[in-house]
Design a protein around this motif. Sequence first.
Motif, PDB file in Angstrom:
ATOM      1  N   VAL A  49     -20.324  52.423 -32.128  1.00  0.00           N
ATOM      2  CA  VAL A  49     -20.992  51.566 -31.161  1.00  0.00           C
ATOM      3  C   VAL A  49     -20.695  50.139 -31.579  1.00  0.00           C
ATOM      4  O   VAL A  49     -20.853  49.781 -32.742  1.00  0.00           O
ATOM      5  N   ILE A  90     -21.757  46.344 -31.282  1.00  0.00           N
ATOM      6  CA  ILE A  90     -22.816  45.429 -30.904  1.00  0.00           C
ATOM      7  C   ILE A  90     -22.393  44.058 -31.414  1.00  0.00           C
ATOM      8  O   ILE A  90     -22.306  43.846 -32.616  1.00  0.00           O
ATOM      9  N   ASN A 127     -19.197  46.795 -35.627  1.00  0.00           N
ATOM     10  CA  ASN A 127     -19.063  48.198 -35.246  1.00  0.00           C
ATOM     11  C   ASN A 127     -19.993  49.037 -36.114  1.00  0.00           C
ATOM     12  O   ASN A 127     -20.011  48.887 -37.323  1.00  0.00           O
ATOM     13  N   THR A 167     -22.230  55.818 -34.785  1.00  0.00           N
ATOM     14  CA  THR A 167     -23.310  56.278 -33.915  1.00  0.00           C
ATOM     15  C   THR A 167     -24.461  56.816 -34.752  1.00  0.00           C
ATOM     16  O   THR A 167     -24.249  57.523 -35.719  1.00  0.00           O
ATOM     17  N   VAL A 173     -27.827  52.554 -35.114  1.00  0.00           N
ATOM     18  CA  VAL A 173     -28.525  51.522 -34.360  1.00  0.00           C
ATOM     19  C   VAL A 173     -29.994  51.908 -34.230  1.00  0.00           C
ATOM     20  O   VAL A 173     -30.315  53.009 -33.795  1.00  0.00           O
ATOM     21  N   SER A 228     -27.867  44.840 -26.356  1.00  0.00           N
ATOM     22  CA  SER A 228     -26.897  45.928 -26.562  1.00  0.00           C
ATOM     23  C   SER A 228     -27.498  47.047 -27.403  1.00  0.00           C
ATOM     24  O   SER A 228     -27.278  48.229 -27.131  1.00  0.00           O
ATOM     25  N   ALA A 229     -28.259  46.667 -28.428  1.00  0.00           N
ATOM     26  CA  ALA A 229     -28.901  47.675 -29.280  1.00  0.00           C
ATOM     27  C   ALA A 229     -29.907  48.494 -28.473  1.00  0.00           C
ATOM     28  O   ALA A 229     -29.929  49.728 -28.570  1.00  0.00           O
ATOM     29  N   ARG A 256     -29.894  48.992 -25.265  1.00  0.00           N
ATOM     30  CA  ARG A 256     -29.151  49.841 -24.318  1.00  0.00           C
ATOM     31  C   ARG A 256     -28.601  51.082 -25.015  1.00  0.00           C
ATOM     32  O   ARG A 256     -28.585  52.172 -24.448  1.00  0.00           O
ATOM     33  N   HIS A 257     -28.143  50.897 -26.240  1.00  0.00           N
ATOM     34  CA  HIS A 257     -27.677  52.059 -27.008  1.00  0.00           C
ATOM     35  C   HIS A 257     -28.842  53.008 -27.283  1.00  0.00           C
ATOM     36  O   HIS A 257     -28.700  54.228 -27.188  1.00  0.00           O
ATOM     37  N   LYS A 271     -29.559  55.312 -24.495  1.00  0.00           N
ATOM     38  CA  LYS A 271     -28.631  56.445 -24.429  1.00  0.00           C
ATOM     39  C   LYS A 271     -28.971  57.520 -25.449  1.00  0.00           C
ATOM     40  O   LYS A 271     -28.859  58.711 -25.183  1.00  0.00           O
ATOM     41  N   THR A 272     -29.367  57.096 -26.640  1.00  0.00           N
ATOM     42  CA  THR A 272     -29.621  58.066 -27.712  1.00  0.00           C
ATOM     43  C   THR A 272     -31.040  58.625 -27.680  1.00  0.00           C
ATOM     44  O   THR A 272     -31.304  59.662 -28.285  1.00  0.00           O
TER      45      THR A 272
END
Length: 100
Positions: free
Chosen positions: A44, A46, A50, A53, A56, A75-76, A78-79, A82-83
């Motif tokens: 990922v 941010i 880098n 995965t 974060v 960005s964090a 948003r990640h 997803k997770t």
Amino acid sequence: FDDVNHSVEEKIESPVESDNFKNNLHEIAKKLNEVSKPVNNSEVKIGNINFQTGIVTETMAKIYISQGAFSEAISAYRHLIKTNPANESYYLSKIAEIEK
């Protein structure tokens, strides 16, 4: 002295044995290298950093906010959506706070 010289000569490896040993070490090193690789190589990005995965965290997002790195914090989050989709509304509220 002949007995001592003879036993010393037995201890010295022939070039063939030495090459086999080196080849075996090389093969072992290759196998160890393969074993130590992570199963999931996805990263990922941010900002300019880098991350593997799974690294974060919300704490990282908070640190970004405290440092004024708002786009990295977004960005964090948003990640994290997803997770961890179960907390999507919470993370979206955090993003909304940042964007104010």
